[in-house]
Structures are given as C-alpha cells and as structure tokens.
Design a protein around this motif. Structure first.
Motif, PDB file in Angstrom:
ATOM      1  N   SER A   1       2.370   4.710  -2.422  1.00  0.00           N
ATOM      2  CA  SER A   1       1.747   4.152  -3.612  1.00  0.00           C
ATOM      3  C   SER A   1       0.325   4.695  -3.739  1.00  0.00           C
ATOM      4  N   GLY A   2      -0.029   5.085  -4.954  1.00  0.00           N
ATOM      5  CA  GLY A   2      -1.394   5.531  -5.184  1.00  0.00           C
ATOM      6  C   GLY A   2      -2.316   4.328  -5.281  1.00  0.00           C
ATOM      7  N   ASN A   3      -3.465   4.450  -4.650  1.00  0.00           N
ATOM      8  CA  ASN A   3      -4.428   3.357  -4.704  1.00  0.00           C
ATOM      9  C   ASN A   3      -5.689   3.886  -5.361  1.00  0.00           C
ATOM     10  N   ILE A   4      -6.028   3.311  -6.511  1.00  0.00           N
ATOM     11  CA  ILE A   4      -7.199   3.800  -7.236  1.00  0.00           C
ATOM     12  C   ILE A   4      -8.255   2.715  -7.276  1.00  0.00           C
ATOM     13  N   GLN A   5      -9.423   3.018  -6.720  1.00  0.00           N
ATOM     14  CA  GLN A   5     -10.517   2.038  -6.711  1.00  0.00           C
ATOM     15  C   GLN A   5     -11.629   2.535  -7.616  1.00  0.00           C
TER      16      GLN A   5
ATOM     17  N   THR B   1      -6.550   7.342  -3.618  1.00  0.00           N
ATOM     18  CA  THR B   1      -6.021   7.399  -2.260  1.00  0.00           C
ATOM     19  C   THR B   1      -4.498   7.413  -2.260  1.00  0.00           C
TER      20      THR B   1
ATOM     21  N   ASP C   1      -2.324   7.054   0.811  1.00  0.00           N
ATOM     22  CA  ASP C   1      -2.338   6.814   2.253  1.00  0.00           C
ATOM     23  C   ASP C   1      -3.737   7.079   2.808  1.00  0.00           C
ATOM     24  N   PRO C   2      -4.454   6.016   3.192  1.00  0.00           N
ATOM     25  CA  PRO C   2      -5.842   6.176   3.653  1.00  0.00           C
ATOM     26  C   PRO C   2      -5.955   7.152   4.820  1.00  0.00           C
TER      27      PRO C   2
ATOM     28  N   ASP D   1       1.930   6.571 -10.030  1.00  0.00           N
ATOM     29  CA  ASP D   1       1.840   5.274  -9.360  1.00  0.00           C
ATOM     30  C   ASP D   1       2.253   5.400  -7.896  1.00  0.00           C
TER      31      ASP D   1
END
Length: 875
Positions: free
Chosen positions: A623-627, A656, A658-659, A672
């Motif tokens: 999953s894409g993580n957008i901050q 991100t 996967d960090p 997504d």
RNA sequence: GGGGGAUUAGCUCAGUUGGCUAGAGCGUUUGACUGGCAGUCAAGAGGUCAUCGGUUCGAUUCCGAUAUUCUCCA
C-alpha cells in the motif's frame, strides 16, 4: 577577515535581528518560464511578493548563488576582462515581508557595514530615488530622512529611475531603492575627484555593494503604479565585492574566494598570474567559470544543447577556449579545479562535495568533447586555406559556418587567421549571426494577450487532484496565446483536479465542461504557483461553474509509471549502490524514463535483477502511504531521498512504499497499492552523459504489449524453423551456412567471370596490334563492370565495347586495358560520350572504364561502328 | 522551438563536376623472424556506404522524408 567569516557574520547579524536563516534556492529555475537561472536573491521569494504563496517567516536572510550570463547586468563575453563581474556570485540578502520597512533596513545595513565589518564611514555614499515626473513619483524623502540619522547629508545622492527604481519585470511588485557605495581609491585620487562624482559611473574602485529595495508599489498591466497594502524589504549585497572591500584588495580575484583557484591554475599551467595581461584574463575567466559550471552541475543541471544545459556548456567552453589559447592547455584541465572548490565551499554548500566525482567526470567529458570540436574546426580551417590559397581575407560566410555548424569560436578563427597573416570578414560573420538570430526569434515568437481577470482570487490554485479527478471550478483568469499560427487559451481556475507538469510527471489532460461547451485540456502546467490549463478554444461561459474532469485512464497509467519509477529507483540503489542519484525523470501514460548517476554500463544480470526486484514489490501489493506537511527534517530522518537541484519547502510530501524499501519526497500522483502496476519491463539502458545513465521502461498494459510482441516474434521464428526446439541454434546455423554458401558463390562467380573474360576476346578483331571487340551482350549491366575488370587482370592491349539491350532501353559499356590507357589517346569516357549519340542517351566514366545508357536500341550497330572508327583513329 | 551539418570496416575518418573493382590509420586474425615478451615484415578477415522514397541508363555521391547525433540561435 576570511571570506567564510564575512558570510557567517552577515547571517549571524540578521539572525540576531529575528531573521530566519534559510538555504538558497537551486540555481536552475524549473517552474518560471521567464527565468532560466536564479539571477537575484529575491527570486525564490517572488511568489511571496506576488501574493501567490503565503508568508512563512516575516523576516528572512540567506546567501543565494546567482548566475548572470546575459542581460543588462552582465554579458558573458565581458567576464574576466574586468576584476568585478562574475557569472556565478553569491548574493547576501535580508527580507521583510510586510514586517519592518525603510527605517530598520537602513539602520541595520549601516550598523552591519560600519560596526561589524568596520568599513570607514568616510568611504561610504548612499543613493536614494530622486523621483520621476513621467511616473508622477516624488523623491524618496522618507529614505533620505532615515539616512540622515547615520550619514552626513552631503553623502546622500539622488539617483535616477534607471538606478534607483527597481522592477522585477513588466508587471508586479516594485519600488524605489537605496544603494550603498564604497570608494576604495587612494587619498590622492580622492583629492583629485570627489567620490560622489564617480558613484554609478562604472568606476572599478567606486562600487555599489548593497542595494536596499523598498517594495511599496504594484505595476499593473496598464503601466499604472498602485500602492501595496503590505510593504516589503528586499536587499542584496554582492558577497565577492564585499569580501574585496573587507580584505583590502583591488580585485575580487585577489580575495580568498578566488586565490586558491588561481593558484591551482598557476600550478597546472606553469604561468604566473599578473605577469601577462592576457594570461591573467584567462585565469580570471577560468576561475570564475569553473564555479558556475561546477555548482550548476551539482544542482543537477547537466550540460546539453538546449535551455539551461546549453548555457552551462557555453560557459564551460568559453573557459576551455581561454585555457587553450592563452595558457597552453591542450587537454582537459578544468576538472582538476573541482577539488579546490570542494575544499573551499563544502561547509557552506555541501552539495558540491557530495557530487564531486560526478561533477569532475561531467566536466572532463565536456572538455574533451569540445577539444575534439576544436580540432575538427582547425582541420576545416586548413582545408579552406588550401582551396583558397590566394585570398587575404577569410570569407565571413565561411567563418560563420565554422562557428554555427561546427561550433568553432570566432575569436579562434580570427587568431588562426592572424597567424597566417590573414583577416576575417567580420561584417559577413555578423550578418550571418544576425540572420540566424532573426530566424530563431521568429520561430520562438509567441503572442500572449493580457490576462482577462474574471473572478479575482487571492493566493494559489487549490489542487484537489490527489484525491479526486473531477470537481466544480470557476475561471479566475484566462488569456489567448498564439504560437506558430496556432491559437491556444490558457485558463487558471480557482480549484482543479488537474495535475500540473512537475517532478518529471506530465500534466493531466481532460475536459472542462460548462453548459453546451466542452473545452479540451491539452496540457496542464505550473507557472510559479498558478495551475495553467492549456485548452483548445476560448471559454464562452466565463462566469459559469465548469466541471473539470481529468482523463482517468491516462492518469491511472501515469500513476503506474510514477510509482514504478520509485520502486525502480530503490531497486537500482540496492543492486548498484547508493551512489545512484536521480538526475532526471519523465513519466507519462506510455512509459517512464529515468536518468541517474552511475559510472558503468549495467550488465544484463543487473538489469534483470532490477526488474525482478521491482516485479516482486509489485506482487507484494504494498500500500502506498502518502504523508502531507511532513517537516523536512523529519522526512530526512525517515530516510526520504531528496534530489539535488530541487527546491523543497519546510513542509514536504512524502511518498512511501514500505518504509524499509522506498521513501521519497515527491509531489506526484501514485497508485494506492503497487499491485495495480501489474508488470514492469525495462526496454533500454544507455549512457546520456559522462556518469549518467538512462533507463526506459514500461508498466501494466504497455509492458504486456511489449512482452507479447517479443513472444510473437519468437514464435514466428520458431514456426519458420518448423518448431525447432532451439531456435537460437537454428538461426546461428543458418547464418553460418549462409556465409559459407556466399563464399562459394563468390568463388564460382569469379571463376565464371574469368572464363567469360577469356571467351570474350575470341571474337575480337585486330586493329593495328590492338584487340578490338564490339558486340551485343546478354550480360547483366551490373555484371559487365566485373567482367571487364576481370579481363583487365589477365590480358593487355584491348578495347571492349559491349551493348546490352533491354527492350527499347540499351546500356553501353566501354573498357580499355590499362596499358593502352597509359597512351593518352585512349580514353573510355571520351569514347562513350561520342558513341552514345547514336542511342540517344548519355554517360561517362574514367579513362579505362565507362558506362552509358540510352533509349534507342536501333542505333546500337551505328554506335559500335563509331567505336571502331575511333579506335582506328587512335592506333 | 528554429537554422545548419554529420551518419562509409570494431574505432577515428578519407572519398567534388553522379560511372574510379568503396579506401587509409589504429584495432583484430593468421604466418614468418625470436627461447619468451615486445617489435618488424607479410597475408587475411571485416562494409545493406543510417533507413525509406524520388530524379537518372546508372546514386555512397543529387533531391525529399524519417531516425540518431553534433552545433549555433532562442
């Protein structure tokens, strides 16, 4: 005082006055069509002045690398000839955005110069705006009053609109300014002419060091000036000049900013700075230009043949030219200076150290390429002299061709001409150059109408496109643009789902719909902080609410490619190492292109490994993580990869997957979850510059298409080999067999030809002692040449004329043995020209072989008889 | 974005009024000389003259388009 201390004192001083110290912007400007490079300290705050960006800090100070290569302030060709102009220089500046104004700006400037830097007050002059009737502006008595508190009134001078009224451009914020000048001359000189008479007169020792701009007006399109509600301060002080003043030297090049570079040049060339004027100029040119070139490359701009990259190339070449001509450098030398620059600057500008290896490689490669260009030019020049040996003036047209087409500098042409005692027709050269410029101007001509303001809006376009692809929108303003007879309209909306081209990702396309009208959005771009939608026709219902709708399919494909780019970037760092830095990126719906720093060709295994990792990450369906609004320091802690040459604010957007795998600062649109990308395939990997590689790749549908096409080709090949199990081996065998057969065939043909040649003379008749043969032949016209040359290798003393008939058309071939050709009466070319008259054709050739063709086969016999007559006359 | 040039052997390049059997240097292969290396000599391999079209009896050569690339201008 060391230059590094001078810089530090400036920043410390303004920090103590409540200023936020910020980093300078990257030199190359990316989202402002009117500007290629940062050319003033205020550039990065332009949007704040224009009201397009909010004020983050009311007080700011920084040091800004600026590049000036053309325009009223500087001309590249002049740099180095004097001691105070530069291409790249640092501008120290302090700003107030609606906070303090003239009073503080003036008193702090004065305090810093006289108390901190201890400049003698008796050497300082200041200027204030003297008013301008045509603008209806009065003299700036306000500024003068504040100055009077610090300096004797006799040292306050009024300046003209040209010197003391500052404008950013045709329109926008502007205002009067106040300059501080310093007189560095000796007391004797000062007695002869008072310093105040030399202010703003281009005297090298009476110079402006600081300009304080009081921004209080806005210049409207109709040229009127309107008072601003919030007044700003914008100042700029040339760091190199200031250092010259404080170090008590007469030239910027004698400060410790330049002396290490010049020392290195002395060392490399074995020549002494200051001993010869031309050599000294060359050293100044080179030590100036290396700074511009190295810092710009470190900021991510590679030399190229267009735009900003072309300017860098020109600067570098100018330096090489001076080194070549005056310092005797015949091989690449500039890259040796990078290490000196790194040692000097790494504490203030760490990017130069981090990129040192790349910067050196790129510069060396460029130098070598240019030296090749030079030697090509020298060769052409010498060829010209050979074929024009009796001239005393080099043709201007030729000099221009040398310059324009082959990149050979005109001053080198002049130099080489002088060495041969010749001159160059410079008028002709200038005519060519002027015509060239005219052509370019015409081509680039773009007629832009004024903006039509529809609904005034404060600040920036609201961008909704990260979360939605459709929204209601109202037109803020629009204008007509005409380029190459095509008409477009540019529209700014109050809010938009359209992504504007940035960070390598292309702008969205789609439609704007209101009532019966549908506007096609052809592209979307960002100009400063305004989203500009380029559409195909004029909006009719300008007050209506439009539905702005992004082309969803294209957007999704683009997101696939952009996310895949991130996955690939991380994979490249895993496979090749962390020296892999992004140098450029282009992402659209069809493909992704990624340029990165790496020093060798990628092996097939490495490419496969990268593909494998990326596809693995796709299948993990991360999953894409957008901050949003992550403080930049925190983002860096997260391991986010930032790019050199990108301008980042204090708050950044972090994407991100996967960090532990991929964390990047990025404003683009993404999937997504990585599974959506479907498939990833690298199409090509290659070099685009020294130390920079380019990968092109496809994803999803396009990757599938590509793989299917490859498979189709393979199965076709297999089918041709009747389903062979090892088609590669089959092809190899086939190629080998083919080569063998070809050799055999050639051998046979040779033997046959020899045989034919021997046969040929059997039908000949003797004319004198020469064997003469004239007949119709069935030999293929393409083969006849071989036949005759075969005969040449086995017999002497013959003349052969063959006629080959093909319908009405007819070919003639004449061959004469080499021994007869020595006797200069015999000439095949001459003969064929005479005898082709009879077949209504033409032809030609050399003395020993000639061919011709004609349209009248009925004349063959006459032609052959004519040939016989000619031989008779020659014998 | 516009103008001009270039594209010929693995590499660097010659090849002008359209017809020379497409060449040179370097590199490469083989052989000879030498104990070996280096070197010298000799022989050979290696080319759809970027691609596609046109003009011509005939195009590496002239013209047009495309691709790649260099260069100047913006």
């Amino acid at each position: 005082m060391k230059s590094s201390d001078i810089r530090k004192h400036f920043l410390d001083y303004f920090e103590s006055k409540g200023h936020q110290i910020v980093p300078g912007a990257p030199i190359v400007v990316k989202d402002d069509p009117t500007l290629l490079f940062i050319n003033a300290g205020m550039n990065q705050f332009k949007d704040v002045f224009l009201g397009n960006s909010p004020v983050q800090y009311a007080r700011i100070a920084d040091t800004q690398k600026c590049l000036r290569v053309s325009g009223k302030h500087n001309d590249l060709e002049e740099v180095g000839h004097d001691t105070y102009h530069h291409t790249l220089f640092e501008m120290l500046g302090n700003w107030s955005f609606g906070d303090y104004f003239k009073k503080e700006a003036i008193s702090w400037a004065w305090e810093l110069l006289t108390d901190v830097y201890n400049i003698d007050k008796n050497n300082l002059y200041v200027t204030v705006f003297g008013g301008d009737e045509s603008e209806g502006l009065n003299p700036d008595e306000e500024a003068k009053d504040f100055w009077k508190q610090h300096i004797d009134e006799s040292r306050i001078l009024y300046g003209s609109k040209k010197d003391n009224f500052w404008e950013m451009g045709e329109t926008g914020p502007c205002g009067p300014c106040s300059e501080i000048h310093v007189d560095l001359r000796s007391d004797e000189e000062k007695k002869l002419i008072p310093g105040k008479e030399l202010v703003n007169k281009d005297h090298p020792q009476v110079i402006e060091i600081w300009n304080l701009v009081f921004i209080q007006f806005n210049r409207m399109a109709n040229k009127q000036l309107v008072s601003l509600p919030h007044k700003h301060i914008d100042t700029g002080m040339g760091f190199e000049r200031l250092t010259m003043v404080l170090q008590g030297v007469r030239s910027n090049y004698d400060t410790d900013i330049f002396t290490p570079l010049i020392a290195k040049l002395e060392n490399l060339s074995g020549k002494k700075y200051g001993s010869d004027e031309k050599q000294s100029i060359a050293m100044r040119v080179i030590s100036d230009h290396i700074r511009a070139v190295a810092f710009t490359i470190a900021d991510g701009q590679l030399p190229s043949n267009t735009g900003a990259g072309y300017v860098i190339r020109r600067i570098l070449r100018r330096a090489v030219r001076y080194g070549f001509t005056f310092l005797g450098f015949e091989e690449a030398f500039m890259y040796h200076l990078v290490a000196v620059l790194v040692a000097q600057m790494k504490d203030v500008f760490p990017e130069i150290e981090k990129q040192q290896q790349l910067v050196e490689m790129v510069i060396k490669e460029e130098e070598q390429a240019f030296l090749r260009t030079l030697s090509q030019g020298v060769k052409r020049f010498e060829q010209y002299l050979e074929s024009n040996s009796n001239t005393s003036v080099i043709d201007g047209e030729f000099a221009f061709e040398l310059f324009d087409t082959f990149g050979f500098p005109i001053d080198l042409t002049q130099l080489m001409a002088r060495e041969k005692g010749l001159t160059v027709d410079m008028d002709g050269f200038q005519r060519g150059l002027a015509a060239q410029k005219e052509r370019s101007r015409k081509a680039a001509e773009q007629v832009t109408d004024d903006w039509v303001e529809v609904n005034a809006q404060e600040g920036v376009t609201r961008f909704l496109g990260y979360n939605s692809l459709q929204c209601e929108a109202q037109i803020v303003k629009f204008r007509k643009v005409e380029q190459k007879k095509k008409i477009f309209y540019e529209i700014v909306l109050d809010q938009t789902p359209f992504y504007a081209e940035s960070g390598g990702q292309v702008g969205d396309i789609g439609v704007l719909v209101a009532g019966s009208q549908t506007l096609k959005v052809l592209s979307t771009k960002k100009e400063n902080n305004l989203w500009v939608h380029v559409v195909d026709q004029a909006p009719k219902e300008i007050d209506a609410v439009y539905i702005a709708k992004v082309d969803e399919y294209k957007r999704r494909l683009t997101a696939n490619n952009h996310s895949a780019t991130h996955l690939m970037h991380a994979a490249l760092r895993q496979v090749l190492g962390t020296h892999v830095e992004q140098k450029g990126s282009l992402v659209d719906a069809d493909r992704l292109r990624f340029d990165f720093a790496h020093f060798a060709k990628m092996s097939v295994e490495e490419i496969k490994e990268v593909e494998k990792i990326v596809n693995l990450k796709i299948r993990e369906n991360i999953s894409g993580n957008i901050q949003l609004d992550v403080p930049i320091d925190k983002a860096k802690e997260m391991g986010a990869m930032a790019l050199f040459g990108e301008k980042y604010g204090d708050k950044v957007r972090v994407v991100t997957f996967d960090p532990e795998y991929s964390v990047e600062l990025c404003g683009g649109t993404h999937v997504d979850a990585t599974g959506q990308i479907g498939c990833f395939k690298i199409l090509s990997e290659g070099a685009i510059a020294a130390g920079v590689r380019r990968i092109e790749a496809v994803t999803a549908d396009r990757a599938e298409e590509y793989i299917n096409n490859q498979m189709d080709t393979l199965s076709e090949i297999k089918e041709l080999f009747k389903g062979a199990a090892h088609p590669v081996q089959s092809v190899k065998n086939l190629i080998q067999e083919h080569a063998e057969f070809q050799k055999q065939l050639e051998q046979l043909q040779k033997e046959k030809a020899l045989q034919n040649a021997r046969e040929l003379l059997k039908d000949s008749v003797k004319i004198g002692n020469v064997s003469f043969l004239a007949k119709k032949s069935a030999v293929d016209p393409g083969q006849v040449k071989n036949l005759i040359h075969q005969l040449r290798s086995i017999e002497n003393n013959w003349v052969v004329v063959l006629a080959m008939e093909q319908g009405e058309k007819v070919n003639l071939a004449v061959g004469i043995s080499d021994d007869l050709v020595q006797n200069n009466k015999f000439h095949a070319g001459n003969m064929i020209r005479e005898i082709t008259v009879h077949i209504k054709g033409g032809g030609g050739g050399q003395s020993n072989f000639a061919m011709a063709g004609g349209k009248d086969s009925s004349g063959i016999l006459k032609a052959l008889e004519a040939a016989q007559d000619m031989v008779k006359s020659w014998v």
